[in-house]
Design a protein around this motif. Structure first.
Motif: not given
Length: 383
Positions: A230-249
């Motif tokens: 799940l951590g790697r998935l979040a990093e990959a999505i972040d690299s694809a264009g950013g997140l509205h908020c971090p995964a630790h939200t």
């Protein structure tokens, strides 16, 4: 006190036994047995878990639709969802598309399951004209970080050679990058409201894998591996264009990470389910015009105060100075703790007079009986 006692009934479901509407019906019979002329208003409640969509739809008179979507294991399932055509609002339970109850015990392997059906339901609702999606996160059987849902909405998950990968956790072991450019453009104009009662982050000791994974069939020995995925998935999505908020939200770990995909990726706004629903059905106005409120849930214990229906009802009734009593399958609190919590009285089905088996065999009968006793005692105290 008038024989025409105005009473509001706002219970949660008794999970594994009766839905909230059935609980309210049983309570209503108890009220009328104690006070035949009582003015009873039933406003069954939910906290974002299973049954939220059905409850909102039928309480508010929305349209109920059935749609065929992929279930968590890839088989087609029929999922219900509600639509308010006038105000262009839809309500969806993730459990209807990727719920744990859709899977027999021997097929509950989160590595092989995904949430694509949730994304399909969202697309169907948007196609019908919905501009706001209310999504209840309870009861999911997946721990895919919402990858399946995002894939159904147009995201692509690719390996190092640019080949598409299936959005299950097992299928994404060779994930190299995420292409979010194909996400349904209509999502830009859709308001997403995420209804939940948990505040867990996506990963870590309080995350989706550690806290909820074992309930969904994840082996204890696989928790660390799923958490890392799940951590790697979040990093990959972040690299694809950013997140509205971090995964630790807080709340990102709800529903096996669907909270992350809906909130951090799609920009949905998290709301505590019980509070949002209470506002939606105008519970405060109903309580203000009553002289007694009756609520309830399967078990009242130390967790009840953390965003559960009973706590929400008690808080609102206390502000309006209306007494609240409760019926529960079991009560794991002392009388002093119940009083401190704000309940004027509470009765358990399993109070020593009947067995758990008897309570489960005829829950409506015993809810009616306990409600009748509560109302009779309330009337006696206020004569």
């Amino acid at each position: 006190m008038s024989d025409e006692l105005p009473v509001v009934l706002c219970p949660d479901s008794f999970k594994g036994s009766l839905d909230a509407a059935a609980v309210a019906n049983a309570m209503a019979r108890g009220v009328h047995a104690a006070c035949p002329k009582a003015q009873v208003r039933a406003l069954p409640m939910a906290d974002g878990g299973e049954g939220t969509a059905d409850l909102i739809t039928h309480t508010l008179g929305w349209e109920w639709h059935l749609s065929s979507v992929h279930g968590p294991s890839g088989d087609h399932v029929t999922a219900g969802w509600g639509f308010d055509a006038r105000n262009r609002r839809a309500v969806i339970d993730v459990a209807s598309a990727c719920g744990l109850d859709l899977l027999p015990a021997d097929r509950r392997d989160p590595w092989q399951l995904d949430s694509r059906g949730v994304g399909e339901l969202m697309g169907i609702a948007i196609e019908a004209g919905a501009e706001q999606l209310l999504i209840g996160l309870g009861g999911s059987g997946t721990v895919d970080g919402g990858a399946g849902m995002l894939a159904a909405l147009g995201a692509r998950f690719l390996d190092a050679d640019g080949r598409d990968l299936p959005p299950t956790p097992a299928g994404l072991t060779s994930l190299a990058r995420v292409d979010a450019s194909g996400l349904d453009p209509r999502l830009e104009n859709i308001e997403i409201v995420v209804l939940s009662d948990v505040d867990n982050p996506l990963t870590g000791p309080h995350g989706a894998s550690a806290v909820f994974g074992p309930q969904k069939g994840l082996a204890e020995t696989d928790i660390a591996a799923m958490d890392a995925h799940l951590g790697r998935l979040a990093e990959a999505i972040d690299s694809a264009g950013g997140l509205h908020c971090p995964a630790h939200t807080p709340g990102a770990g709800a529903a096996g990470g669907l909270g992350f995909a809906l909130g951090c990726v799609l920009g949905g706004k998290a709301r505590m389910g019980a509070a949002y629903l209470a506002d939606l059905i105008e519970l405060d106005a109903a309580i203000a015009s009553s002289q007694l409120v009756i609520t309830g849930e399967g078990q009242i214990d130390g967790q009840t105060s953390r965003g559960k229906v009973v706590a929400e009802v008690v808080g609102r009734a206390r502000r309006l100075d209306v007494p609240v009593v409760a019926v529960a399958g079991n009560i794991a609190c002392s009388e002093a703790e119940l009083t401190d919590f704000g309940l004027a009285d509470a009765r358990a089905l399993c109070d020593g007079s009947i067995t758990l088996e008897q309570a489960l065999a005829e829950p409506a009968r015993w809810i009616t009986a306990r409600t009748q006793a509560l109302v009779e005692d309330h009337l006696a105290q206020h004569d």
